[in-house]
Design an enzyme around this catalytic site. Structure first.
Site, PDB file in Angstrom:
ATOM      1  N   ARG A 253      20.871  99.949   7.024  1.00 41.08           N
ATOM      2  CA  ARG A 253      19.867  98.903   6.783  1.00 41.08           C
ATOM      3  C   ARG A 253      18.487  99.468   6.476  1.00 41.08           C
ATOM      4  O   ARG A 253      17.664  98.790   5.889  1.00 41.08           O
ATOM      5  CB  ARG A 253      19.773  97.962   7.995  1.00 41.08           C
TER       6      ARG A 253
ATOM      7  N   ASP B 248      26.771  86.266   5.335  1.00 40.54           N
ATOM      8  CA  ASP B 248      25.964  85.406   6.203  1.00 40.54           C
ATOM      9  C   ASP B 248      26.231  83.956   5.812  1.00 40.54           C
ATOM     10  O   ASP B 248      26.644  83.678   4.685  1.00 40.54           O
ATOM     11  CB  ASP B 248      24.468  85.717   6.086  1.00 40.54           C
TER      12      ASP B 248
HETATM   13  O1  CP3 Z   1      29.902  90.859  12.430  1.00 43.18           O
HETATM   14  C1  CP3 Z   1      29.714  89.694  12.017  1.00 43.18           C
HETATM   15  O2  CP3 Z   1      29.782  88.740  12.823  1.00 43.18           O
HETATM   16  C2  CP3 Z   1      29.595  89.441  10.540  1.00 43.18           C
HETATM   17  C3  CP3 Z   1      28.387  89.088   9.990  1.00 43.18           C
HETATM   18  C4  CP3 Z   1      27.600  87.818  10.249  1.00 43.18           C
HETATM   19  C5  CP3 Z   1      26.218  87.776   9.959  1.00 43.18           C
HETATM   20  N1  CP3 Z   1      25.784  86.495  10.137  1.00 43.18           N
HETATM   21  C6  CP3 Z   1      25.413  88.930   9.534  1.00 43.18           C
HETATM   22  C7  CP3 Z   1      23.979  88.935   9.824  1.00 43.18           C
HETATM   23  C8  CP3 Z   1      27.991  86.532  10.645  1.00 43.18           C
HETATM   24  C9  CP3 Z   1      29.338  86.033  11.090  1.00 43.18           C
HETATM   25  C10 CP3 Z   1      26.832  85.712  10.565  1.00 43.18           C
HETATM   26  C11 CP3 Z   1      26.841  84.270  10.853  1.00 43.18           C
HETATM   27  C12 CP3 Z   1      25.577  83.566  11.069  1.00 43.18           C
HETATM   28  N2  CP3 Z   1      24.378  83.739  10.444  1.00 43.18           N
HETATM   29  C13 CP3 Z   1      25.449  82.457  11.938  1.00 43.18           C
HETATM   30  C14 CP3 Z   1      26.565  81.891  12.778  1.00 43.18           C
HETATM   31  C15 CP3 Z   1      26.787  82.729  13.981  1.00 43.18           C
HETATM   32  C16 CP3 Z   1      25.796  82.518  15.074  1.00 43.18           C
HETATM   33  O3  CP3 Z   1      25.168  83.513  15.471  1.00 43.18           O
HETATM   34  O4  CP3 Z   1      25.659  81.389  15.564  1.00 43.18           O
HETATM   35  C17 CP3 Z   1      24.124  82.016  11.879  1.00 43.18           C
HETATM   36  C18 CP3 Z   1      23.513  80.882  12.671  1.00 43.18           C
HETATM   37  C19 CP3 Z   1      23.448  82.827  10.916  1.00 43.18           C
HETATM   38  C20 CP3 Z   1      22.035  82.729  10.472  1.00 43.18           C
HETATM   39  C21 CP3 Z   1      21.339  84.034  10.699  1.00 43.18           C
HETATM   40  N3  CP3 Z   1      21.388  85.101   9.830  1.00 43.18           N
HETATM   41  C22 CP3 Z   1      20.610  84.453  11.851  1.00 43.18           C
HETATM   42  C23 CP3 Z   1      20.309  83.575  13.044  1.00 43.18           C
HETATM   43  C24 CP3 Z   1      20.238  85.787  11.647  1.00 43.18           C
HETATM   44  C25 CP3 Z   1      19.544  86.726  12.604  1.00 43.18           C
HETATM   45  C26 CP3 Z   1      18.090  86.873  12.420  1.00 43.18           C
HETATM   46  C27 CP3 Z   1      17.594  88.103  13.157  1.00 43.18           C
HETATM   47  O5  CP3 Z   1      17.069  88.989  12.488  1.00 43.18           O
HETATM   48  O6  CP3 Z   1      17.729  88.167  14.387  1.00 43.18           O
HETATM   49  C28 CP3 Z   1      20.724  86.164  10.376  1.00 43.18           C
HETATM   50  C29 CP3 Z   1      20.596  87.495   9.759  1.00 43.18           C
HETATM   51  C30 CP3 Z   1      21.823  88.343   9.937  1.00 43.18           C
HETATM   52  N4  CP3 Z   1      23.069  87.933   9.575  1.00 43.18           N
HETATM   53  C31 CP3 Z   1      21.897  89.674  10.428  1.00 43.18           C
HETATM   54  C32 CP3 Z   1      23.237  90.059  10.352  1.00 43.18           C
HETATM   55  C33 CP3 Z   1      23.826  91.389  10.703  1.00 43.18           C
HETATM   56  C34 CP3 Z   1      20.710  90.535  10.866  1.00 43.18           C
HETATM   57  C35 CP3 Z   1      20.050  90.974   9.590  1.00 43.18           C
HETATM   58  C36 CP3 Z   1      19.446  92.342   9.612  1.00 43.18           C
HETATM   59  O7  CP3 Z   1      20.186  93.340   9.529  1.00 43.18           O
HETATM   60  O8  CP3 Z   1      18.221  92.404   9.644  1.00 43.18           O
END
Ligand code: CP3
Length: 341
Positions: free
Chosen positions: A40, A76
């Site tokens: 990342r 995502d």
């Molecule tokens: O390993 C896995 O589960 C696969 C990848 C995955 C991601 N998002 C990658 C991600 C999955 C299954 C999701 C689903 C997702 N995304 C949901 C449903 C699951 C849940 O947690 O309720 C929701 C609500 C989202 C929306 C979302 N996207 C959020 C709340 C965030 C986090 C923000 C943060 O920085 O804390 C994201 C970004 C995200 N999606 C990251 C990852 C690995 C972090 C991004 C990064 O690397 O900076």
């Protein structure tokens, strides 16, 4: 290697006995892993998702390190929205931000159906993964309500006040919005399954903001449309949300084979609410993973004891892995579940 149909994960999805309790973790790929953080530093989140070699690598990272029984496709919930042209950003430490938010019937024009050609990288990532994985691949998408909450609020929310205002104030617009999102979600899941994913999970993370009557009236029909739209593909489906203790039977009614349970409802109580025909996934509190191992072990044992060896239990957290989690604790949980279950 076990053929996927006989894998503990897929047997458990079908509520059939398996030789061990399968385990994987929601958000198992991501910031808890140093190898993810290293990647990342060089690439943006959407760059990883849209570059099949990188998305496949990130999907494989937790499978290698943790020994889990399933992989989850790296993407995502907002990816299909971005793919049809919605202006969405993933803000670090915040989550999806949509600018401007959806507030009126006119905003419906900003959505269109998703075509497979909008997400060419998805099928290619799945194709790479099928050549490398020895465990089933789970495809996933966000459910209509959870996606709508981001579109209407413009970002994460604590109260979902604007979402509910639209739902109660303009029910026709709401129904159209959820129906459009159901089509998009269904198309996005179909691409993943047709490329080779063996199961799907629908994340309705924030549906627990509603009581059962409103869930049934305003949300369930659209989520049921998603599951109905996939029925011909013959893969098992998982339906997950947080704070959904009162909604569990309705979430099963929407058409899922497995219902995900968070830590607020003990797994034996959840099974009572769901009935014998429905498999369950869960439900360790992700915060417990930051506690001393003796506490983690006691919680894991309690969940397995409460399930009492009934078939149809997939061990998981009750929500996603917290970024500050030590992956060695996750590895120890996998080994413990395999040894005990
Ligand atoms: O390993 C896995 O589960 C696969 C990848 C995955 C991601 N998002 C990658 C991600 C999955 C299954 C999701 C689903 C997702 N995304 C949901 C449903 C699951 C849940 O947690 O309720 C929701 C609500 C989202 C929306 C979302 N996207 C959020 C709340 C965030 C986090 C923000 C943060 O920085 O804390 C994201 C970004 C995200 N999606 C990251 C990852 C690995 C972090 C991004 C990064 O690397 O900076």
């Amino acid at each position: 290697m076990t053929s996927p149909a006989d894998s503990p994960f897929l047997l458990a999805c079908r509520n059939r006995p398996a030789d061990r309790v399968p385990v994987w973790f929601m958000r198992q790929a991501g910031r808890s892993l140093p190898e993810y953080r290293a990647l990342r530093e060089k690439h943006g989140m959407f760059d990883i998702i849209c570059t099949p070699e990188l998305a496949a690598e990130v999907t494989m990272q937790p499978v290698r390190r943790l020994g889990v029984d399933a992989a989850i496709f790296f993407s995502d919930i907002v990816v299909p929205l971005k793919a049809i042209g919605v202006d969405v950003e993933l803000k670090a430490g915040v989550g999806p931000v949509i600018n401007p938010p959806f507030r009126t019937a006119a905003d419906l024009d900003r959505l269109r159906p998703l075509e497979p050609g909008d997400v060419p990288y998805v099928a290619e990532t799945v194709r790479i993964l099928l050549g490398e994985l020895h465990v089933p691949l789970i495809g996933f998408a966000g459910a209509p309500f959870t996606l709508a909450s981001y579109l209407v609020e413009g970002g994460p929310s604590r109260t979902y006040a604007r979402t509910k205002a639209l739902m109660y104030g303009e029910p026709d617009t709401w129904t159209e919005l959820l129906s459009a999102l159901a089509d998009i979600t269904s198309a996005f899941l179909r691409v993943q399954v047709e490329a080779g994913a063996s199961a799907v999970q629908l994340f309705d993370s924030w549906a627990g903001a509603l009581g059962p009557d409103d869930y049934q009236r305003y949300v369930l029909p659209a989520s049921a449309e998603v599951f109905d739209g996939l029925a011909d593909l013959g893969v098992p489906s998982i339906h997950f949300g947080v704070n959904t203790g009162e909604l569990l039977p309705l979430m099963a009614d929407a058409g899922a084979d497995v219902v995900g349970v968070d830590w607020r409802v003990p797994i034996d109580v959840a099974r009572e609410r769901l009935g014998a025909g429905v498999a369950v996934q869960g439900n360790l509190d992700p915060a417990v993973c930051l506690s001393p191992w003796t506490a983690v072990e006691a919680k894991v044992r309690d969940i397995l004891d409460r399930n009492a060896r009934r078939p149809g239990h997939i061990f998981n957290l009750g929500h996603g892995v917290l970024p500050e989690t030590d992956p060695q604790v996750l590895r120890r949980i996998v080994d413990l579940v395999h040894a005990l279950g």
